[in-house]
Motif scaffolding. Structure first.
Motif, PDB file in Angstrom:
ATOM      1  N   ILE A  62      61.872  47.177  25.024  1.00 31.71           N
ATOM      2  CA  ILE A  62      60.228  47.130  25.446  1.00 31.71           C
ATOM      3  C   ILE A  62      59.256  46.359  24.471  1.00 31.71           C
ATOM      4  CG2 ILE A  62      57.895  48.830  24.663  1.00 31.71           C
ATOM      5  CD1 ILE A  62      60.522  51.608  25.287  1.00 31.71           C
ATOM      6  N   GLU A  63      60.196  45.817  23.762  1.00 35.05           N
ATOM      7  CA  GLU A  63      60.107  44.596  22.516  1.00 35.05           C
ATOM      8  C   GLU A  63      59.764  43.474  23.338  1.00 35.05           C
ATOM      9  OE1 GLU A  63      61.843  45.144  18.843  1.00 35.05           O
ATOM     10  OE2 GLU A  63      60.427  46.549  18.141  1.00 35.05           O
ATOM     11  N   ARG A  64      60.510  42.966  24.150  1.00 34.79           N
ATOM     12  CA  ARG A  64      60.759  41.907  24.902  1.00 34.79           C
ATOM     13  C   ARG A  64      59.832  42.063  26.511  1.00 34.79           C
ATOM     14  NH1 ARG A  64      66.870  40.175  26.426  1.00 34.79           N
ATOM     15  NH2 ARG A  64      65.519  38.475  27.304  1.00 34.79           N
ATOM     16  N   GLY A  65      59.578  42.918  26.846  1.00 33.33           N
ATOM     17  CA  GLY A  65      58.775  43.166  27.534  1.00 33.33           C
ATOM     18  C   GLY A  65      59.346  43.696  29.336  1.00 33.33           C
ATOM     19  N   LEU A  66      60.272  43.615  28.878  1.00 25.20           N
ATOM     20  CA  LEU A  66      61.475  44.421  29.768  1.00 25.20           C
ATOM     21  C   LEU A  66      61.760  45.425  30.869  1.00 25.20           C
ATOM     22  CD1 LEU A  66      64.746  42.500  28.050  1.00 25.20           C
ATOM     23  CD2 LEU A  66      63.664  41.643  30.433  1.00 25.20           C
ATOM     24  N   LEU A  67      61.391  46.701  29.399  1.00 30.44           N
ATOM     25  CA  LEU A  67      60.687  47.289  29.937  1.00 30.44           C
ATOM     26  C   LEU A  67      59.547  48.479  29.645  1.00 30.44           C
ATOM     27  CD1 LEU A  67      64.484  49.342  28.991  1.00 30.44           C
ATOM     28  CD2 LEU A  67      63.695  48.564  30.722  1.00 30.44           C
ATOM     29  N   LYS A  68      58.705  49.426  30.059  1.00 33.96           N
ATOM     30  CA  LYS A  68      58.112  50.434  29.024  1.00 33.96           C
ATOM     31  C   LYS A  68      58.174  52.095  28.751  1.00 33.96           C
ATOM     32  CE  LYS A  68      56.021  50.691  33.680  1.00 33.96           C
ATOM     33  NZ  LYS A  68      54.446  49.870  34.604  1.00 33.96           N
ATOM     34  N   ARG A  69      57.602  52.577  28.485  1.00 27.00           N
ATOM     35  CA  ARG A  69      57.176  53.258  28.345  1.00 27.00           C
ATOM     36  C   ARG A  69      56.020  54.322  29.152  1.00 27.00           C
ATOM     37  NH1 ARG A  69      59.089  53.604  22.006  1.00 27.00           N
ATOM     38  NH2 ARG A  69      60.646  53.931  22.322  1.00 27.00           N
ATOM     39  N   VAL A  70      57.432  55.859  29.735  1.00 26.19           N
ATOM     40  CA  VAL A  70      56.323  56.531  30.343  1.00 26.19           C
ATOM     41  C   VAL A  70      56.440  57.966  30.015  1.00 26.19           C
ATOM     42  CG1 VAL A  70      56.089  57.431  32.877  1.00 26.19           C
ATOM     43  CG2 VAL A  70      56.285  54.381  32.595  1.00 26.19           C
ATOM     44  N   GLU A  84      58.888  41.477  34.727  1.00 31.97           N
ATOM     45  CA  GLU A  84      59.384  40.727  33.969  1.00 31.97           C
ATOM     46  C   GLU A  84      61.245  41.844  33.785  1.00 31.97           C
ATOM     47  OE1 GLU A  84      61.505  37.564  32.310  1.00 31.97           O
ATOM     48  OE2 GLU A  84      58.989  37.590  32.471  1.00 31.97           O
ATOM     49  N   GLY A  85      61.042  42.921  33.683  1.00 31.63           N
ATOM     50  CA  GLY A  85      61.981  43.663  33.592  1.00 31.63           C
ATOM     51  C   GLY A  85      63.127  43.012  34.854  1.00 31.63           C
TER      52      GLY A  85
END
Length: 126
Positions: A62-70, A84-85
């Motif tokens: 998440i910190e790298r911008g590959l994932l997001k929480r939903v 990006e992920g």
């Protein structure tokens, strides 16, 4: 079989590093690409990790911008791929395809079919 697997893992990790990924990270991206609503627990099981280690990995991704929480149903938190992920998943997929092409891909189609049959048979005999 194990020697080939180790060879695949070493080479995949080496090449994925050029894209800023590890094999474990790409595997998470792959499973989320295939199952966008997978829970963190499901991802842990699919990637052979504990819930705690999967949680720590997801946080870094998440910190790298590959994932997001939903938000999910109830208290469940789901994760989705970011743009990006998705790009990292695609780049990693090309890497894995090339690693496999250089090994299993050197077999003829008939040899690959036999190998597949034997692996399925061996897995079913447990």
């Amino acid at each position: 079989m194990k020697r080939l697997q180790w060879s695949h893992h070493r080479e995949a990790n080496r090449r994925l590093a050029e894209h800023g990924l590890s094999l474990v990270q790409w595997d998470v991206l792959r499973h989320l690409h295939q199952q966008p609503d997978a829970t963190l627990h499901t991802l842990a099981e699919l990637t052979f990790q504990t819930d705690q280690s999967m949680g720590a990995l997801a946080k870094r991704m998440i910190e790298r911008g590959l994932l997001k929480r939903v938000a999910g149903p109830g208290r469940a938190t789901r994760h989705h791929l970011t743009g990006e992920g998705e790009r990292a998943f695609e780049a990693g997929s090309s890497v894995l395809e090339s690693v496999l092409a250089e090994t299993v891909g050197t077999l003829t189609e008939a040899e690959r079919a036999v190998l597949h049959e034997l692996l399925i048979k061996a897995a079913g005999s447990r």
